[in-house]
Write an enzyme that holds these catalytic residues in place. Structure first.
Site, PDB file in Angstrom:
ATOM      1  N   GLN A   1      -8.001  -5.724  53.603  1.00  0.00           N
ATOM      2  CA  GLN A   1      -8.426  -6.077  54.960  1.00  0.00           C
ATOM      3  C   GLN A   1      -7.413  -6.986  55.662  1.00  0.00           C
ATOM      4  OE1 GLN A   1     -12.757  -6.811  55.390  1.00  0.00           O
ATOM      5  NE2 GLN A   1     -12.787  -6.861  53.146  1.00  0.00           N
TER       6      GLN A   1
ATOM      7  N   LYS B   1     -10.448 -30.448  36.987  1.00  0.00           N
ATOM      8  CA  LYS B   1     -11.558 -29.864  37.751  1.00  0.00           C
ATOM      9  C   LYS B   1     -12.714 -29.512  36.830  1.00  0.00           C
ATOM     10  CE  LYS B   1      -9.437 -25.242  37.879  1.00  0.00           C
ATOM     11  NZ  LYS B   1     -10.460 -24.441  37.257  1.00  0.00           N
TER      12      LYS B   1
ATOM     13  N   LYS C   1     -14.788 -23.864  38.397  1.00  0.00           N
ATOM     14  CA  LYS C   1     -13.792 -22.794  38.408  1.00  0.00           C
ATOM     15  C   LYS C   1     -12.817 -22.995  39.568  1.00  0.00           C
ATOM     16  CE  LYS C   1     -16.007 -21.023  34.944  1.00  0.00           C
ATOM     17  NZ  LYS C   1     -15.564 -21.473  33.605  1.00  0.00           N
TER      18      LYS C   1
ATOM     19  N   VAL D   1      -4.551 -18.626  35.151  1.00  0.00           N
ATOM     20  CA  VAL D   1      -5.603 -17.809  34.521  1.00  0.00           C
ATOM     21  C   VAL D   1      -6.980 -18.396  34.802  1.00  0.00           C
ATOM     22  CG1 VAL D   1      -4.078 -17.052  32.670  1.00  0.00           C
ATOM     23  CG2 VAL D   1      -5.439 -19.095  32.313  1.00  0.00           C
ATOM     24  N   THR D   2      -7.999 -17.535  34.744  1.00  0.00           N
ATOM     25  CA  THR D   2      -7.881 -16.098  34.748  1.00  0.00           C
ATOM     26  C   THR D   2      -7.995 -15.598  36.197  1.00  0.00           C
ATOM     27  OG1 THR D   2     -10.271 -15.732  34.429  1.00  0.00           O
ATOM     28  CG2 THR D   2      -8.920 -15.873  32.436  1.00  0.00           C
TER      29      THR D   2
ATOM     30  N   GLU E   1      -9.186 -26.986  33.754  1.00  0.00           N
ATOM     31  CA  GLU E   1     -10.650 -26.956  33.785  1.00  0.00           C
ATOM     32  C   GLU E   1     -11.172 -27.760  32.591  1.00  0.00           C
ATOM     33  OE1 GLU E   1     -12.527 -23.083  33.702  1.00  0.00           O
ATOM     34  OE2 GLU E   1     -14.516 -23.967  33.417  1.00  0.00           O
TER      35      GLU E   1
ATOM     36  N   ASP F   1      -4.871 -23.754  35.313  1.00  0.00           N
ATOM     37  CA  ASP F   1      -5.527 -23.725  33.993  1.00  0.00           C
ATOM     38  C   ASP F   1      -4.758 -23.019  32.869  1.00  0.00           C
ATOM     39  OD1 ASP F   1      -7.417 -24.839  35.634  1.00  0.00           O
ATOM     40  OD2 ASP F   1      -8.981 -23.382  35.249  1.00  0.00           O
TER      41      ASP F   1
ATOM     42  N   CYS G   1     -10.930 -18.458  37.705  1.00  0.00           N
ATOM     43  CA  CYS G   1     -10.445 -19.688  38.344  1.00  0.00           C
ATOM     44  C   CYS G   1      -9.387 -19.440  39.415  1.00  0.00           C
ATOM     45  CB  CYS G   1      -9.961 -20.661  37.285  1.00  0.00           C
ATOM     46  SG  CYS G   1     -11.341 -21.275  36.304  1.00  0.00           S
TER      47      CYS G   1
END
Ligand code: TIU
Length: 225
Positions: A205, A132, A135, A160-161, A75, A27, A165
């Site tokens: 993680q 798309k 997002k 971005v951002t 987007e 995007d 997204c």
């Protein structure tokens, strides 16, 4: 013979095979990056996204020079807006919002100037552009089919951002079995604290969502290809 490259990354080294890796640029549209676009209409300081442009350009040039796969996303919605949920259109109570006429044409509508990717990162005709409505880059798109057809297993993700997204797309990719490397200097947010938090969430993680590195580290290993 398979070439496996190793990039210094967090939480640990990211290994990938260039032939089965795509650069996914999310995007980088005028509507998010330039003044008077959707991003500014939402009340954001769009200057915060600018630092991601040149590092992304360097990575894009490297992928192109090595004939590696490059994909772009945008987007936005159909001109008739049949793919725009009313809830998305209504969000924010904007004076000028999605589908309305703005200084760069109808906001977030395909074919309008604001919806287009900035000149600096303009896609080549050979590079698929994924349109798309949401997002995430996988939701209601043919991205997964394209990746499968190209034999792609790893993604280098920029755009971005970061927490909207990019993060949504990386989570979608991770759940589908793709290994994602997010380049910190090639992603940007209107909120520095969200940029940091989103990056931390991805690599926490043991790399629960993916890996994180920089364009400099990636370009070091790509130079040798
Ligand atoms: N508002 C915001 O941060 N982002 C979006 O609406 N779309 C993307 O991130 N592309």
């Amino acid at each position: 013979m398979e070439t496996i490259l190793k990039v210094s990354a967090q939480p640990y080294e990211f290994r990938f095979e260039p032939a089965s890796t795509a650069l996914l640029i999310i995007d980088m549209q005028r509507d998010f990056i330039l003044p008077v676009g959707f991003g500014e209409m939402l009340g954001n300081d769009v200057a915060k996204l600018k630092p991601a442009i040149e590092p992304t350009r360097r990575v894009l040039e490297s992928f192109r020079s090595k004939h590696l796969t490059v994909l772009h996303t945008r987007e936005g919605h159909r001109p008739d807006m049949s793919d725009c949920p009313p809830a998305k259109r209504a969000r924010g109570n904007l004076k000028i919002g999605i589908g309305d006429k703005g200084p760069m044409g109808r906001v977030l509508i395909r074919g309008e100037r604001g919806h287009g990717i900035i000149e600096r990162l303009e896609p080549l005709p050979s590079e698929p552009v994924i349109d798309k409505p949401g997002k995430g880059a996988f939701f209601a798109t043919d991205l997964e089919l394209i990746l499968k057809n190209l034999g792609i297993r790893s993604l280098v993700v920029t755009g971005v951002t970061t927490e909207v997204c990019v993060q949504t797309s990386v989570r979608e990719a991770n759940d589908r079995g793709y290994e994602c490397l997010v380049l910190v200097d090639c992603v940007a947010s209107y909120f520095p604290e969200f940029q940091r938090a989103a990056i931390d969430m991805i690599k926490a993680q043991g790399g629960i969502v993916g890996w994180v590195s920089t364009s400099v580290e990636l370009l070091k290993v790509l130079t040798g290809v």
